[in-house]
Structures are given as C-alpha cells and as structure tokens.
Write an enzyme that holds these catalytic residues in place. Structure first.
Site, PDB file in Angstrom:
ATOM      1  N   GLU A   1     -25.185   2.429  45.513  1.00 37.79           N
ATOM      2  CA  GLU A   1     -23.852   2.154  44.629  1.00 37.79           C
ATOM      3  C   GLU A   1     -24.127   2.818  43.192  1.00 37.79           C
ATOM      4  O   GLU A   1     -25.275   2.814  42.710  1.00 37.79           O
ATOM      5  CB  GLU A   1     -23.508   0.880  44.539  1.00 37.79           C
TER       6      GLU A   1
ATOM      7  N   CYS B   1     -17.503  -3.600  39.909  1.00 42.31           N
ATOM      8  CA  CYS B   1     -17.912  -3.149  41.422  1.00 42.31           C
ATOM      9  C   CYS B   1     -16.977  -3.459  42.501  1.00 42.31           C
ATOM     10  O   CYS B   1     -16.362  -4.495  42.428  1.00 42.31           O
ATOM     11  CB  CYS B   1     -19.168  -3.930  41.220  1.00 42.31           C
TER      12      CYS B   1
ATOM     13  N   CYS C   1     -19.932  -6.251  44.549  1.00 43.69           N
ATOM     14  CA  CYS C   1     -20.332  -7.350  44.383  1.00 43.69           C
ATOM     15  C   CYS C   1     -19.180  -8.050  43.399  1.00 43.69           C
ATOM     16  O   CYS C   1     -19.562  -8.754  42.187  1.00 43.69           O
ATOM     17  CB  CYS C   1     -21.805  -7.640  43.708  1.00 43.69           C
TER      18      CYS C   1
ATOM     19  N   HIS D   1     -19.023 -11.334  39.696  1.00 44.40           N
ATOM     20  CA  HIS D   1     -18.266 -10.852  38.353  1.00 44.40           C
ATOM     21  C   HIS D   1     -17.198 -11.925  38.236  1.00 44.40           C
ATOM     22  O   HIS D   1     -17.082 -12.415  37.202  1.00 44.40           O
ATOM     23  CB  HIS D   1     -18.102  -9.464  38.151  1.00 44.40           C
TER      24      HIS D   1
ATOM     25  N   ARG E   1     -27.497  -8.770  44.264  1.00 46.84           N
ATOM     26  CA  ARG E   1     -28.457  -8.186  43.613  1.00 46.84           C
ATOM     27  C   ARG E   1     -29.494  -8.817  42.668  1.00 46.84           C
ATOM     28  O   ARG E   1     -30.285  -8.333  42.228  1.00 46.84           O
ATOM     29  CB  ARG E   1     -28.357  -6.583  43.327  1.00 46.84           C
TER      30      ARG E   1
ATOM     31  N   SER F   1     -28.735  -5.065  38.373  1.00 48.05           N
ATOM     32  CA  SER F   1     -29.404  -3.922  38.454  1.00 48.05           C
ATOM     33  C   SER F   1     -29.761  -3.421  37.093  1.00 48.05           C
ATOM     34  O   SER F   1     -30.608  -2.495  36.929  1.00 48.05           O
ATOM     35  CB  SER F   1     -28.353  -2.807  39.171  1.00 48.05           C
TER      36      SER F   1
ATOM     37  N   CYS G   1     -27.308  -1.048  42.357  1.00 48.10           N
ATOM     38  CA  CYS G   1     -25.924  -0.829  42.243  1.00 48.10           C
ATOM     39  C   CYS G   1     -25.756  -0.173  40.563  1.00 48.10           C
ATOM     40  O   CYS G   1     -25.785  -1.022  39.704  1.00 48.10           O
ATOM     41  CB  CYS G   1     -24.843  -1.935  42.074  1.00 48.10           C
TER      42      CYS G   1
ATOM     43  N   CYS H   1     -22.699  -1.210  38.555  1.00 45.15           N
ATOM     44  CA  CYS H   1     -22.675  -2.500  37.808  1.00 45.15           C
ATOM     45  C   CYS H   1     -23.564  -2.388  36.513  1.00 45.15           C
ATOM     46  O   CYS H   1     -23.271  -2.911  35.578  1.00 45.15           O
ATOM     47  CB  CYS H   1     -23.429  -3.532  38.755  1.00 45.15           C
TER      48      CYS H   1
HETATM   49 NI1  NFE Z   1     -22.139  -3.464  41.883  1.00 46.31          NI
HETATM   50 FE1  NFE Z   1     -23.832  -6.287  41.490  1.00 46.31          FE
HETATM   51  C1  NFE Z   1     -24.712  -7.141  42.605  1.00 46.31           C
HETATM   52  C2  NFE Z   1     -23.739  -7.374  39.990  1.00 46.31           C
HETATM   53  S1  NFE Z   1     -25.334  -5.050  40.512  1.00 46.31           S
HETATM   54  S2  NFE Z   1     -23.570  -4.645  43.097  1.00 46.31           S
HETATM   55  O1  NFE Z   1     -25.103  -7.544  43.363  1.00 46.31           O
HETATM   56  O2  NFE Z   1     -23.767  -7.986  39.084  1.00 46.31           O
HETATM   57  O3  NFE Z   1     -26.445  -5.492  39.889  1.00 46.31           O
END
Ligand code: NFE
Ligand code: MG
Length: 504
Positions: free
Chosen positions: A14, A61, A64, A68, A431, A454, A498, A501
């Site tokens: 991603e 994202c 995920c 968030h 993640r 990430s 990702c 993110c």
């Molecule tokens: Ni865009 Fe996310 C996850 C978050 S990335 S995927 O899992 O927060 O680190």
C-alpha cells in the site's frame, strides 16, 4: 544518501515506497526507506468540527480505515468524558477484527505469496482455469515493468528446495482466488454493524450507531464460519508450506528486536483488559508503556524543525528543500529506541504478559512443527506466521463477542463537545500500534497528530542517525543478483507496509 541500486516503487504494497540500497559482498550493508508523498491529513483536520475526525481519518487508508476510525473515536471518548456501553465496545471489536482479517488475508495472498510461488508454472497446469491463466498473463506483463518476482535459484545452496512442485504451487495459487472471496466475506461481516465499507459511517464517539439483533448476529456468525474455514484450510497450511520450503527466511530480516503494542480489543466486562495487551518489549523483556517517551524526529524528513517533539506538541510543516531529508515519514522513537510494531509485537506482548494466552500455545505449536524456536520469530517467516496465528485467535474471539452481545440494549452513548479538552486514542491497526492525539479549543480541533504503525516500521533515520526498523531489518540480507533483489522485497513485505498511512 548513497545507493548502489534502488527499488522504487516497491510494488504489491500500500502506498509509495522507495528503497535505496548499498551492498558489500552481495549483502545489504545499508538501506534507506523513503516514503514518497505528502498527504496532509493532520493539517486538514485542524480547525474542523471534532466530529469530522473519525470520518476524515478513515480516509487515511482503504485497508485499515477502521483502526483510524476507532483511534479517533477513542480519542474523542476521552475528550468528551464518555465511555461506550457494553454493546458499543463489542461492536467496535467485531468491526475492527473483521478489518484485521481482511487486511491480513489480502497481505499474504495478494501481496506476498507471489514472492514464493512460481506463477509461470501455471503453463503445466492442465486445468487451464481462466482465473489462474489471467493471473499468469498479468504477471507476464508485470515482468517488463518494475515488478520483482522470484527467479529460481533464489539463493546459492538452496536450489533444489526452491520451487513448489506443480501440485503444491497450483494449490497455493488457487488459494490466491479463494482469498479474494474470504476478504470480501470479512468486509461483508464488518458492514453488518459498520455500514458501507471501507469507510464506516457507523463508528462514532460513544460507540457504534448500528443496533444489535439476532439476525445481524447470525449473519455475522455465518460469514465468519466461512472465514474460519479459509484460515484453517488455506491460510495456516499455506504458511506452513512456505515456511517448510523456504526455511532460510526464519534467519532473514531480523530487525531491531524491540517491540511496541498499545493493546487492542478490550473486554466488554473489564475495559482495562485487552485480548492483545499493551506493552513494550525491550531486550527481550516486557515493560509498561510510558507514553511520555514517544517522540518524532524529523532531521531526515521533509518537515521543518524543531525535531524530537511529543505528539501533544507535534507540528507537521512540509519543507521540500531540506538538506539531508529523504522521506515524508517522521521518525517515531521511544526515547532513543527504535521499535518494531505489528502482529508479531502483539503476539509476543500477549505471550509474555500471560503464559496462558492462546498466542503462546499457537506460536509454540507452529514453531515446533517447523523445528524452530521463539528467537526465530523476528524474521520474514516469523512475521507472516504471526499474522496468520492472529487471524486464528481473532476468529475465535469474534465468536465469543457475538455470543456476549445484548440484543435490544444500547450501542452508543450521548455526549456534548466541550469548549476545550484533550484525548489520546491508542489502539492497534493490522500493521501495529496506532495513536491519535487530539486537542480541542472553542469546540474545534486545535491540533490532531497521528503516529501510525508503518511510520514506526518504515521510519527514516532519527536525529542521531539511527536507521528505522525496516532499514535495520534489511541490513545483512543476501542479494546474490542485483538485477533481481527479491530478498529485499521479501523482507520489506514481511512488515506489511502501508506508506499511505505512514505519511498520512
Ligand atoms: Ni494503511 Fe494502517 C494499518 C494504520 S498502516 S494500513 O494497519 O494505521 O501502518
Ligand atoms: Mg503524524
């Protein structure tokens, strides 16, 4: 930044990531991870109604979003001085767990498995299944682009081990397509309580707006039965096959060895208890998280100083012409320590915090089957294994939460937005550890800072020049053929990047 060669963009992830590599004696000596775009969610949020936050941050994202949304709702819960009712806690868990399953399944099958199977061998497959042939044709096209695929032999000394034989190979490729159905099933499950996916309208401060009734519970349960079958019959066995065929990947991509988990999936009965507990693992031992130790450095990031700010005082001011800067990620640090986060961190924290935790028994069981020990888990294969084991634990947990739901009882709590307040939403994304730091002034968002999994894993060097978690994990990786640096992307993908993110 010196580099003998670059992998840019890294595909099948991603977001937008470039890896800059120097090698000595066919091994990576030094690696740099560059996040290559600016998005500006933290700026977008400033000055807005706080109730926009759980909707806007989900747009960070498409993979995920729920994490968030949950982090934002939790930050607002604290800022408004409220707590979701029993059903609200469990519904958030169920929606988030379904999102984890969707993400992990996609990551292994659609992003990672092509690092290990021989897709071109489909030619020898007499079934001629149209979907498999379409995949093969797509991959043949990608070979002329930036995509990196295995070219056997991968490593000297492993030649004979390194090709799945016809039937095994085809069976895993079949599961590539079953995975698409399983991930759809996970999305459908989440949508029962969350509304349309991926960006769920039902997540709100105080709980979830959807109601609980017997029909919804039964529908969720029946979809999860299908996902459970996929995990038991495809995902876990395929992980075992890959691990048996490519055992050297237990010795590759070790990384920094320190781990972070914020804790996730609170019990409806005692919210201080999480299915996956909070903790920091340093030098092999778990310790309590001290939030005051979290800072973000920007010396090597395209952001204006000052550096080493806490998220409560954080600023995100782009500076494109900055000397030394090579990434749009900040560099989160725990005091001065680099931490890895993700499913492996969660399972290690869980098994260290409680030796009776199912994570411990499952990790032991799989390690025993593969003739490996816990010290091999920080590795390419260890991270893939942890993700699959987490799926197994989550499906079981969801069946329990479904049985605990109380039809007809409230799912969310009322609130008023205070003139001034603060809240920190700590949860876990697929993640890893995810935090949202919110402050409110005159009923508007004064400051909003996200520190994202990430960003921890793919961070650039910090103010002291210490490489980030993936930069460290790449060091030492064998690259026998620079024209096909497949091992580097195998290490990178084991962290499930990702970058969308990470830069947020
Ligand atoms: Ni865009 Fe996310 C996850 C978050 S990335 S995927 O899992 O927060 O680190
Ligand atoms: Mg941030």
């Amino acid at each position: 930044m010196r580099a003998d060669f670059t992998i840019d963009p890294v595909t099948r992830i991603e977001g937008h990531l470039g890896i800059y590599i120097t090698t000595v004696n066919d091994r990576i000596a030094d690696a740099y991870c560059a996040g290559e775009m600016f998005r500006g969610f933290e700026q977008i949020l400033a000055g807005r109604d706080p109730l926009d936050a759980q909707q806007i941050t989900q747009r960070i994202c498409g993979v995920c979003p729920i994490s968030h949304g949950v982090a934002s709702c939790q930050a607002q819960d604290i800022a408004y001085g409220i707590e979701p009712p029993f059903n609200g806690i469990l519904l958030r868990n169920l929606i988030l767990a379904a999102n984890f399953l969707q993400s992990h399944i996609t990551h292994f099958y659609q992003f990672s498995i092509l690092d290990f199977v021989d897709v071109l061998a489909i030619d020898s497959y007499t079934g001629q299944e149209p979907a498999l042939r379409a995949l093969k044709n797509w991959i043949a096209e990608q070979r002329s682009s930036n995509e990196i695929f295995p070219a056997a032999p991968f490593l000297p000394g492993y030649e004979s081990e390194h090709t799945f034989s016809g039937e095994d190979n085809i069976s895993i490729l079949h599961n590539y397509f079953k995975a698409l159905k399983a991930r759809r099933c996970a999305h459908q499950s989440a949508a029962i309580f969350a509304g349309k996916l991926p960006h769920a309208p039902a997540l709100v401060p105080g709980g979830v707006t959807e109601q609980v009734d017997a029909k919804r519970i039964a529908t969720f349960q029946s979809r999860f039965k299908q996902i459970e079958l996929f995990i038991d019959n495809c995902y876990l066995p395929d992980i075992l096959s890959v691990a048996a065929k490519f055992p050297e990947f237990f010795d590759m991509g070790k990384g920094c060895g320190n781990f972070l988990a914020y804790g996730v999936f609170p019990s409806g009965h005692d919210r201080s208890k999480c299915l996956f507990p909070q903790g920091v693992i340093m030098d092999g031992g778990i310790q309590a998280l001290d939030l005051a130790k979290i800072h973000e450095d920007v010396r090597y990031s395209h952001f204006a100083p000052p550096s080493h700010l806490k998220p409560t005082e954080g600023a995100t001011i782009p500076q494109t012409d900055k000397e030394e800067a090579y990434s749009w990620l900040k560099a989160p640090r725990y005091e001065t320590s680099v931490l890895e986060t993700g499913p492996l961190a969660r399972l290690l924290a869980a098994s260290q915090a409680n030796s009776e935790h199912p994570a411990k028994a499952l990790m032991d069981q799989f390690l025993q089957k593969l003739n490996r020990e816990e010290k091999h888990l920080p590795s390419v294969l260890g991270r893939h294994l942890a993700r699959a084991i987490e799926c197994k634990i989550l499906v079981q947990a969801c069946f329990e939460w479904l049985s605990e739901l109380r039809p007809g009882e409230p799912t969310c709590t009322d609130f008023t937005i205070p003139d001034q307040s603060e809240g920190i939403g700590l949860t876990e994304a697929p993640r890893g550890a995810l935090g949202h730091w919110l402050s409110i002034k005159n009923k508007k968002i004064e400051s909003y800072q996200c520190v994202v999994p990430s960003t921890w894993n793919f961070s650039p060097r910090d103010d002291r020049g210490t490489p980030g978690a993936v930069e460290q994990a790449l060091a030492g990786t064998p690259i026998p053929d620079r024209d096909n640096p497949i091992n580097a992307v195998r290490v990178v993908r084991s962290f499930d990047p990702c970058l969308a993110c990470a830069v947020h």
